[in-house]
Design a protein around this motif. Structure first.
Motif, mmCIF file in Angstrom:
data_model
loop_
_atom_site.group_PDB
_atom_site.id
_atom_site.type_symbol
_atom_site.label_atom_id
_atom_site.label_comp_id
_atom_site.label_asym_id
_atom_site.label_seq_id
_atom_site.Cartn_x
_atom_site.Cartn_y
_atom_site.Cartn_z
ATOM 1 N N UNK A 188 0.849 -1.196 0.000
ATOM 2 C CA UNK A 188 0.000 0.000 0.000
ATOM 3 C C UNK A 188 0.880 1.240 0.000
ATOM 4 N N UNK A 189 0.245 2.406 0.142
ATOM 5 C CA UNK A 189 0.976 3.678 0.065
ATOM 6 C C UNK A 189 2.009 3.821 1.168
ATOM 7 N N UNK A 190 1.827 3.086 2.279
ATOM 8 C CA UNK A 190 2.764 3.158 3.393
ATOM 9 C C UNK A 190 3.820 2.060 3.359
ATOM 10 N N UNK A 191 3.826 1.264 2.285
ATOM 11 C CA UNK A 191 4.814 0.205 2.162
ATOM 12 C C UNK A 191 4.443 -1.071 2.884
ATOM 13 N N UNK A 192 3.193 -1.182 3.335
ATOM 14 C CA UNK A 192 2.754 -2.385 4.029
ATOM 15 C C UNK A 192 2.220 -3.411 3.037
ATOM 16 N N UNK A 193 2.531 -4.702 3.230
ATOM 17 C CA UNK A 193 2.009 -5.733 2.327
ATOM 18 C C UNK A 193 0.485 -5.781 2.388
ATOM 19 N N UNK A 194 -0.129 -5.953 1.234
ATOM 20 C CA UNK A 194 -1.584 -6.065 1.180
ATOM 21 C C UNK A 194 -1.958 -7.276 0.338
ATOM 22 N N UNK A 195 -3.012 -7.950 0.740
ATOM 23 C CA UNK A 195 -3.552 -9.045 -0.054
ATOM 24 C C UNK A 195 -4.748 -8.518 -0.812
ATOM 25 N N UNK A 196 -4.610 -8.406 -2.111
ATOM 26 C CA UNK A 196 -5.690 -7.853 -2.922
ATOM 27 C C UNK A 196 -6.751 -8.894 -3.245
ATOM 28 N N UNK A 197 -6.450 -10.161 -2.954
ATOM 29 C CA UNK A 197 -7.382 -11.219 -3.336
ATOM 30 C C UNK A 197 -7.468 -11.375 -4.835
ATOM 31 N N UNK A 198 -6.489 -10.824 -5.529
ATOM 32 C CA UNK A 198 -6.518 -10.865 -6.989
ATOM 33 C C UNK A 198 -5.246 -11.518 -7.503
ATOM 34 N N UNK A 199 -4.695 -10.989 -8.562
ATOM 35 C CA UNK A 199 -3.555 -11.627 -9.214
ATOM 36 C C UNK A 199 -2.481 -10.604 -9.533
ATOM 37 N N UNK A 200 -1.296 -11.128 -9.825
ATOM 38 C CA UNK A 200 -0.203 -10.350 -10.399
ATOM 39 C C UNK A 200 0.171 -11.030 -11.701
ATOM 40 N N UNK A 201 0.369 -10.243 -12.731
ATOM 41 C CA UNK A 201 0.784 -10.780 -14.023
ATOM 42 C C UNK A 201 2.308 -10.714 -14.126
ATOM 43 N N UNK A 202 2.925 -11.837 -14.481
ATOM 44 C CA UNK A 202 4.362 -11.893 -14.697
ATOM 45 C C UNK A 202 4.619 -11.914 -16.200
ATOM 46 N N UNK A 203 5.097 -10.802 -16.744
ATOM 47 C CA UNK A 203 5.424 -10.740 -18.158
ATOM 48 C C UNK A 203 6.727 -11.493 -18.394
ATOM 49 N N UNK A 204 6.792 -12.262 -19.486
ATOM 50 C CA UNK A 204 7.987 -13.044 -19.801
ATOM 51 C C UNK A 204 8.360 -12.846 -21.264
ATOM 52 N N UNK A 205 9.660 -13.001 -21.542
ATOM 53 C CA UNK A 205 10.158 -12.814 -22.904
ATOM 54 C C UNK A 205 10.029 -14.068 -23.740
ATOM 55 N N UNK A 206 9.886 -15.233 -23.099
ATOM 56 C CA UNK A 206 9.741 -16.495 -23.821
ATOM 57 C C UNK A 206 9.039 -17.506 -22.927
ATOM 58 N N UNK A 207 8.404 -18.494 -23.546
ATOM 59 C CA UNK A 207 7.792 -19.597 -22.796
ATOM 60 C C UNK A 207 8.352 -20.943 -23.250
#
Length: 382
Positions: free
Chosen positions: A225-244
């Protein structure tokens, strides 16, 4: 093979859609002679496709089983990635970057079924599908109850309801709205990628994280969050990759993830990204990706950068980037640094007036022999 297409079925051919081929596991097939077939259709933005569904009981209630092949085709038209894996019996659905599903209340805990539905790599529903030959193609196809299909469509962001978009014969699809960023998510950030599991290196361009073939290298980031505290959004993070290529990828829960191809390559700095994996954010705010390569040696570096799936003021919130490769013990792994920051795909060539401008910087990483305690430092690389 000759057959007559009539009515709405013929419209599907005009749209360029084809009948399914080898789209299901071949066990648990139903007896065609006892099935109650009926004509059904899917519509979207004025186009439609007709096909046969059938009625059968599910949990004691009579319902319509629809072939997911045709639904997949329409999801792809809207920018989704939709595939059925007949080996693992998993229906993989990946949302486009403009759509963010809410996975906070979804879990397969306590559910029963012979197949899994996964959204952005996260298992969200267990289900028992049925398999039967599509009357149009005579190919074994996967069928699922319409109730669960609509439920999943809602979960991936489509504004559809059981009563408003299904009349018993026609499923009316509606384009999803682009995700809007709340003030809460706008204040969020991602920590720098941390890399672990490698044999040598830190993950920077000058010191790539190099692992042993078939060993996982883990990439992690924390949503803050804005204060640098970890937050669980209950959602996802996308990891962009150059190859699979030659990669096996799992999330922090050990679930195998399928990649989704970007609609257009994304260039960040001097790196180009062509696909992404979606990983859930844990209760500690951490999303991670474990990557294993089964190639005897990697032909190109793997570049990874994490991003939140929703744009904030027209921009994506992203982490730092990391570089990784794999090799066999006792071998040398090379990481060519292609292109320029202005054009990552641009190569310079030597000329008679400038013999050095075609030189490509290369980082060479020496992997120690298996079980060796001798340092490889100081060895000459030719």
């Amino acid at each position: 093979m000759k057959r007559v297409l009539t009515g709405i079925a013929a419209a599907g051919v005009v749209l360029g859609m084809t009948v399914p081929t080898a789209f299901a596991a071949t066990n648990s097939s139903m007896n065609m002679s006892t099935m109650k077939w009926k004509q059904t259709s899917i519509t979207l933005d004025g186009s439609s496709i007709g096909f046969k569904s059938f009625a059968a009981p599910y949990a004691g209630t009579q319902t319509t089983y629809m072939p997911i092949y045709y639904l997949n085709e329409y999801l792809k038209k809207m920018g989704f990635s939709a595939t059925w894996n007949g080996v693992s019996k998993t229906w993989f659905l990946n949302t486009p970057a403009r759509v963010t599903p809410n996975l906070s209340n979804l879990s397969t805990a306590g559910q029963h079924g012979t197949a899994t539905i996964a959204i952005n790599g996260v298992p969200v529903q267990m289900i028992t599908p049925k398999f039967a030959k599509d009357p149009a193609s005579h190919v074994e196809t996967t069928y699922m109850p319409i109730y669960f299909l609509i439920k999943v469509l809602q979960e991936i962001g489509l504004p559809v309801t059981q009563s408003g978009n299904w009349n018993g014969t026609t499923l009316s699809l509606v384009q999803p709205a682009a995700t809007t960023t709340s003030s809460t998510s706008a204040s969020q950030s991602l920590s720098n990628l941390t890399v672990s599991g490698q044999t040598v290196g830190t993950g920077s361009d000058a010191s790539p994280a190099v692992g042993i073939v078939n060993n996982a290298v883990k990439f992690s980031t924390t949503v803050m969050d804005a204060n640098g505290n970890p937050v669980s959004t209950g959602s996802i993070v996308q990891f962009l990759v150059s190859t699979t290529d030659n990669l096996t990828v799992t999330d922090g829960n050990g679930n195998v993830l399928n990649s989704a191809t970007l609609s257009a390559p994304i260039v960040i700095g001097n790196k180009t990204y062509d696909a992404y994996y979606s990983a859930p954010v844990g209760s500690n705010g951490v999303a991670s990706l474990s990557v294993t390569s089964n190639a005897s040696t990697t032909n190109e570096p793997l570049y990874v950068v994490a991003q939140l799936p929703a744009e904030t003021n027209g921009n994506y919130i992203r982490s730092s980037a990391a570089t990784a490769e794999w090799g066999l013990p006792g071998t040398l792994v090379l990481s060519p640094l292609w292109g320029t920051s202005g054009n990552p795909d641009e190569l310079n060539f030597s000329t008679t007036s400038n013999a050095t401008q075609g030189l490509i910087p290369v980082v060479a990483t020496m992997l120690p022999e298996t079980g060796s305690s001798t340092s490889v430092a100081g060895q000459e690389v030719k």
